[in-house]
Design a protein around this motif. Structure first.
Motif, PDB file in Angstrom:
ATOM      1  N   TRP A  59      -1.640 -14.210 -31.873  1.00  0.00           N
ATOM      2  CA  TRP A  59      -2.234 -14.356 -30.351  1.00  0.00           C
ATOM      3  C   TRP A  59      -2.530 -13.027 -29.915  1.00  0.00           C
ATOM      4  CZ3 TRP A  59      -3.680 -18.596 -28.349  1.00  0.00           C
ATOM      5  CH2 TRP A  59      -2.990 -20.044 -28.923  1.00  0.00           C
ATOM      6  N   LEU A  65      -2.604 -18.189 -25.080  1.00  0.00           N
ATOM      7  CA  LEU A  65      -1.368 -18.872 -25.439  1.00  0.00           C
ATOM      8  C   LEU A  65      -0.693 -19.742 -24.344  1.00  0.00           C
ATOM      9  CD1 LEU A  65       1.032 -19.473 -27.405  1.00  0.00           C
ATOM     10  CD2 LEU A  65       2.046 -17.248 -26.819  1.00  0.00           C
ATOM     11  N   PRO A 113       1.025 -11.079 -26.991  1.00  0.00           N
ATOM     12  CA  PRO A 113       0.406 -11.637 -25.737  1.00  0.00           C
ATOM     13  C   PRO A 113       1.158 -11.546 -24.479  1.00  0.00           C
ATOM     14  CG  PRO A 113       1.382 -13.564 -27.166  1.00  0.00           C
ATOM     15  CD  PRO A 113       1.462 -12.248 -27.768  1.00  0.00           C
TER      16      PRO A 113
END
Length: 181
Positions: free
Chosen positions: A34, A61, A173
């Motif tokens: 991510w 995400l 993320p």
């Protein structure tokens, strides 16, 4: 007496009970994956903004978690006996996010309905979309945080990061939007 030529749908229409429907979703929430997607999206968004265009992805995400929650909620509307299980995995860990232990239900209840149901119950219980959202978002945030810390510790110890090429140089993320609201 049923003949073997009857299909389950015919048996159900005739009043026979059928097993509950189960949706199982497994998410890859690896920070290295991510983090890379976030870098790609940031570059694409910058290029699109210069052209006056909106973001074209890849999805964040948070976008994927929101879509899974919407899908799980829609699936639960198919019937009272519908059950949803959401699991997630990182490079080193996997966990069931919904239903969570101590979070208002157990796996058996998600699949078979609550135990000791009364005569008036229709079998399973309705899925609480709010509880599902809270448990999944909290579980994702916890898994991502533990995985990112583990990667940072490995990088500090000189192990070279993760197998996928992520780690200390790649940011995880953003977690702000994944915390329960």
């Amino acid at each position: 007496r049923w003949k073997s030529t009857h299909t389950p749908s015919e048996a159900t229409m005739a009043g026979s009970s059928s097993p509950p429907d189960l949706l199982a979703v497994v998410l890859d929430v690896s920070p290295s994956t991510w983090g890379h997607r976030d870098l790609v999206r940031a570059a694409k968004d910058k290029a699109n903004a210069a052209k006056g265009k909106p973001s074209t992805g890849p999805a964040t995400l948070d976008d994927v978690v929101t879509a899974v929650l919407a899908f799980g909620t829609a699936f639960s509307c198919l019937g009272r006996d519908a059950a949803v299980v959401v699991a997630a995995a990182t490079e080193c860990e996997a966990a069931v996010l919904y239903p969570r232990k101590g979070g208002g239900g157990c796996m058996g209840e998600a699949v078979d309905g609550p135990s000791g149901g009364g005569e008036g119950e229709q079998g399973g219980r309705r899925i609480d979309a709010g509880a599902m959202a809270e448990q999944v978002r909290l579980g994702v945030a916890e898994l991502v945080d533990r995985s990112a810390r583990r990667q940072a510790e490995e990088a500090a110890a000189g192990s070279g990061g993760t197998r996928r090429g992520g780690g200390a140089g790649r940011p995880p993320p953003p977690l702000r939007s994944l915390k329960p609201t």
